[in-house]
Design a protein around this motif. Structure first.
Motif, mmCIF file in Angstrom:
data_model
loop_
_atom_site.group_PDB
_atom_site.id
_atom_site.type_symbol
_atom_site.label_atom_id
_atom_site.label_comp_id
_atom_site.label_asym_id
_atom_site.label_seq_id
_atom_site.Cartn_x
_atom_site.Cartn_y
_atom_site.Cartn_z
ATOM 1 N N GLY A 233 0.830 -1.200 0.000
ATOM 2 C CA GLY A 233 0.000 0.000 0.000
ATOM 3 C C GLY A 233 0.862 1.246 0.000
ATOM 4 O O GLY A 233 1.690 1.442 -0.890
ATOM 5 N N LEU A 234 0.739 2.067 1.038
ATOM 6 C CA LEU A 234 1.468 3.333 1.095
ATOM 7 C C LEU A 234 2.788 3.233 1.876
ATOM 8 O O LEU A 234 3.394 4.250 2.212
ATOM 9 N N GLY A 235 3.186 2.006 2.198
ATOM 10 C CA GLY A 235 4.498 1.819 2.832
ATOM 11 C C GLY A 235 4.587 2.408 4.230
ATOM 12 O O GLY A 235 5.666 2.796 4.665
ATOM 13 N N ALA B 299 -8.471 -1.605 -3.135
ATOM 14 C CA ALA B 299 -7.515 -1.836 -2.032
ATOM 15 C C ALA B 299 -6.536 -0.688 -1.846
ATOM 16 O O ALA B 299 -6.059 -0.447 -0.743
ATOM 17 N N GLY B 300 -6.230 0.047 -2.919
ATOM 18 C CA GLY B 300 -5.234 1.116 -2.810
ATOM 19 C C GLY B 300 -5.802 2.432 -2.309
ATOM 20 O O GLY B 300 -5.062 3.408 -2.138
ATOM 21 N N THR B 301 -7.096 2.476 -2.069
ATOM 22 C CA THR B 301 -7.726 3.696 -1.565
ATOM 23 C C THR B 301 -7.184 3.989 -0.164
ATOM 24 O O THR B 301 -7.121 3.094 0.681
ATOM 25 N N SER B 302 -6.811 5.235 0.063
ATOM 26 C CA SER B 302 -6.252 5.551 1.389
ATOM 27 C C SER B 302 -7.361 5.965 2.347
ATOM 28 O O SER B 302 -8.448 6.390 1.931
ATOM 29 N N LEU B 303 -7.058 5.890 3.622
ATOM 30 C CA LEU B 303 -8.027 6.361 4.621
ATOM 31 C C LEU B 303 -8.248 7.865 4.455
ATOM 32 O O LEU B 303 -9.341 8.371 4.700
ATOM 33 N N GLU B 304 -7.205 8.565 4.014
ATOM 34 C CA GLU B 304 -7.389 10.006 3.771
ATOM 35 C C GLU B 304 -8.423 10.235 2.664
ATOM 36 O O GLU B 304 -9.298 11.103 2.786
ATOM 37 N N GLN B 305 -8.325 9.436 1.593
ATOM 38 C CA GLN B 305 -9.309 9.598 0.510
ATOM 39 C C GLN B 305 -10.713 9.270 0.997
ATOM 40 O O GLN B 305 -11.677 9.980 0.686
ATOM 41 N N THR C 50 -3.606 2.401 3.342
ATOM 42 C CA THR C 50 -4.607 1.948 2.372
ATOM 43 C C THR C 50 -5.561 0.934 2.996
ATOM 44 O O THR C 50 -5.266 0.336 4.044
ATOM 45 N N VAL C 51 -6.644 0.710 2.286
ATOM 46 C CA VAL C 51 -7.623 -0.308 2.715
ATOM 47 C C VAL C 51 -6.951 -1.689 2.765
ATOM 48 O O VAL C 51 -7.138 -2.457 3.721
ATOM 49 N N GLY C 52 -6.118 -1.992 1.770
ATOM 50 C CA GLY C 52 -5.411 -3.286 1.762
ATOM 51 C C GLY C 52 -4.462 -3.403 2.944
ATOM 52 O O GLY C 52 -4.407 -4.437 3.617
ATOM 53 N N GLY C 53 -3.715 -2.321 3.207
ATOM 54 C CA GLY C 53 -2.775 -2.325 4.336
ATOM 55 C C GLY C 53 -3.506 -2.413 5.664
ATOM 56 O O GLY C 53 -3.014 -3.014 6.620
#
Ligand SMILES: Cc1cc2nc3c(=O)[nH]c(=O)nc-3n(C[C@H](O)[C@H](O)[C@H](O)COP(=O)(O)OP(=O)(O)OC[C@H]3O[C@@H](n4cnc5c(N)ncnc54)[C@H](O)[C@@H]3O)c2cc1C
Length: 459
Positions: A51-53, A90-96, A118-121
């Motif tokens: 995800g966003l690392g 899955a790559g959508t972030s909580l910020e988004q 991210t949702v996946g993370g």
């Protein structure tokens, strides 16, 4: 012989948030699932979703293999206002999610200390927030997800219809497959502000007592702890507890737009930072200021989402403050009955002087869910950031890890970069059960990560 397909993919260095152990991998996007499936079949060093690392260590790295960058697949596919049920890539972030859905009156069910995940993370680490004692962790709010597994099959995984795979993936650190999208329930809110009570506690006993007595009255609770303080003030803290405000509780000027999203960004940390900026002296001075500036007792302050949940997000790339050697986070949970371990570990850390930290937090957790490798369980969780690279610190943490295990606790894999592998089975007693599910989904061990190899979770 045909070249392995991944050789045409770009190679990029990757690291976790702690910037300690970069490795290079072939990187691809998530949009073309057939291409990802080809890699799952053929890539010699396996495949891993990322995800966003924001995991601290090597959980989202796959040295020499393929990493699927899920942030190439972003968006809300469906949203039901009557139930708060969302299906998102899955790559959508909580910020988004917050940017899109707070104005609609919905907040994420659980948020960590950053919204850049991210949702996946969130599923793979089964993340928790300041509300674990009330609301559980992320996967407690997930209905289903789709998972591309090591056997090449894209499975629709529902919590009731396929509980084994669901719970092996919740906290499974990406090792059961690549999550493509998920359906989960958002939390209804009337406003985007929180009503927050703050208490300054003179020592560890006082903050623990406040939390034991009062946390049940609050949706969210977290204590910042000064890990540098010792002696009679050991564990002195600033405890913030709150809940979302109703419209009636807002001052008149905020009532006009009660669901307004305010981002409160103050800039980006400079790319070049002198090493040694974080040391015992600078951190001690910072902690003293931070403790003194907090109100001794304040009630009903109105704060934004960023102020209350994500103050660190106000400065982008703040992880550079630790300089080129990076930093680590040590986070453990121990059962309620082992509260004494919190005292002992804090005492050893503060006396050693080996772990300067301006970022240490204490939270209470509610009961565990069914995730085989999910971190949260009822009790106390302590987490703190500190510069990596000092061998004496690692020796101390190794010793403290043993105390955590003896107390029936565990450390959090999403934060880990250093734990000794032989302790993992004791920390996560359902590891063999998890391996059984993984072997069924991935008989040839195609899904792999640096963390999985380092800790012997996978070959
Ligand atoms: C400042 C800060 C504060 C934090 N506070 C908290 C906290 O309060 N509570 C908490 O629980 N955590 C916290 N974290 C940790 C963070 O929430 C988790 O590490 C989270 O997993 C990061 O999400 P990500 O999208 O960045 O995932 P990454 O770091 O990219 O990956 C994390 C794991 O998820 C897997 N993964 C990611 N995407 C997928 C996918 N699509 N399919 C399969 N596997 C995937 C990866 O393989 C890896 O194992 C914090 C981190 C930071 C930097």
């Amino acid at each position: 012989m045909a070249a392995a397909p991944h050789r045409s993919l770009p190679v990029r260095p990757m690291w976790g948030w702690g910037r300690t152990a970069p490795t290079a991998a072939h990187v691809m996007g998530l949009l073309d699932l057939d291409a990802v499936r080809d890699e799952v079949r053929d890539a010699p060093r396996g495949v891993l979703g990322r995800g966003l690392g924001r995991s601290y260590g090597d959980g989202a790295q796959n040295s020499g293999g393929v990493v699927v960058d899920a942030t190439t697949a972003v968006g809300v596919r469906s949203f039901d206002r009557s139930t708060g049920l969302v299906t998102a890539d899955a790559g959508t972030s909580l910020e988004q999610l917050m940017t899109w859905l707070v104005p609609e009156g919905f907040f994420v069910p659980v948020t960590p200390g950053t919204r850049q995940v991210t949702v996946g993370g969130a599923i793979a680490a089964d993340i928790h927030g300041k509300n674990h004692h009330q609301a559980g962790s992320w996967c407690d709010h997930v209905d289903s997800f789709r998972l591309l597994c090591g056997d090449g099959e894209l499975r629709d995984v529902h919590r009731d219809r396929d509980p084994e795979v669901f719970w092996a993936t919740a906290g499974g650190m990406g090792l059961t497959g690549v999550i493509t999208d998920a359906t989960f329930r958002m939390k209804p809110i009337e406003t985007s502000r929180l009503v927050v009570d703050t208490d300054r506690a003179a020592d560890l006993d006082e903050v623990m007592a406040l939390m034991v007595d009062g946390d049940a009255n609050y949706d969210y609770s977290v204590a910042w702890i000064d890990v540098m303080s010792s002696g009679t003030s050991m564990g002195r803290s600033v405890l913030d507890r709150g809940r979302f405000a109703t419209v009636d509780e807002l001052p008149a000027k905020l009532r006009r737009d009660p669901l307004k999203v305010v981002s409160n960004s103050v800039g980006t940390f400079p790319p070049i930072v002198p090493s040694g900026l974080i040391n015992s002296l600078t951190v001690r001075a910072f902690n003293e200021l931070w403790f003194r500036k907090a109100p001794a007792r304040r009630r009903d302050a109105i704060q934004t989402i960023t102020q209350f949940f994500h103050p660190l997000d106000m400065v982008a790339e703040w992880n550079r403050v630790y300089g080129p050697t990076g930093f680590l986070q040590w986070q453990y949970v121990v059962p309620d009955a082992a509260g004494e371990v919190v005292r002992r570990t804090l005492d050893e850390l503060s006396r050693s002087g080996l772990a300067p930290s301006f970022l240490a937090v204490l939270k209470r957790m509610g009961p565990a869910n069914q995730g085989h490798l999910s971190f949260p369980s009822a009790g106390w969780t302590l987490a703190f950031d500190t510069p990596a690279g000092n061998p004496a610190l690692h020796t101390l943490l190794d010793r403290l890890d043993e105390q955590i295990v003896d107390a029936g606790g565990r450390i959090y894999l999403a934060k880990d970069s250093r734990v000794r592998p032989e302790l993992i089975a004791a920390m996560y007693p359902r590891l063999d059960e998890w391996r059984g599910v993984r072997d069924r989904l991935d008989p040839n061990g195609r899904i792999r990560s640096d963390l999985g190899r380092r800790l012997g979770l996978v070959d």
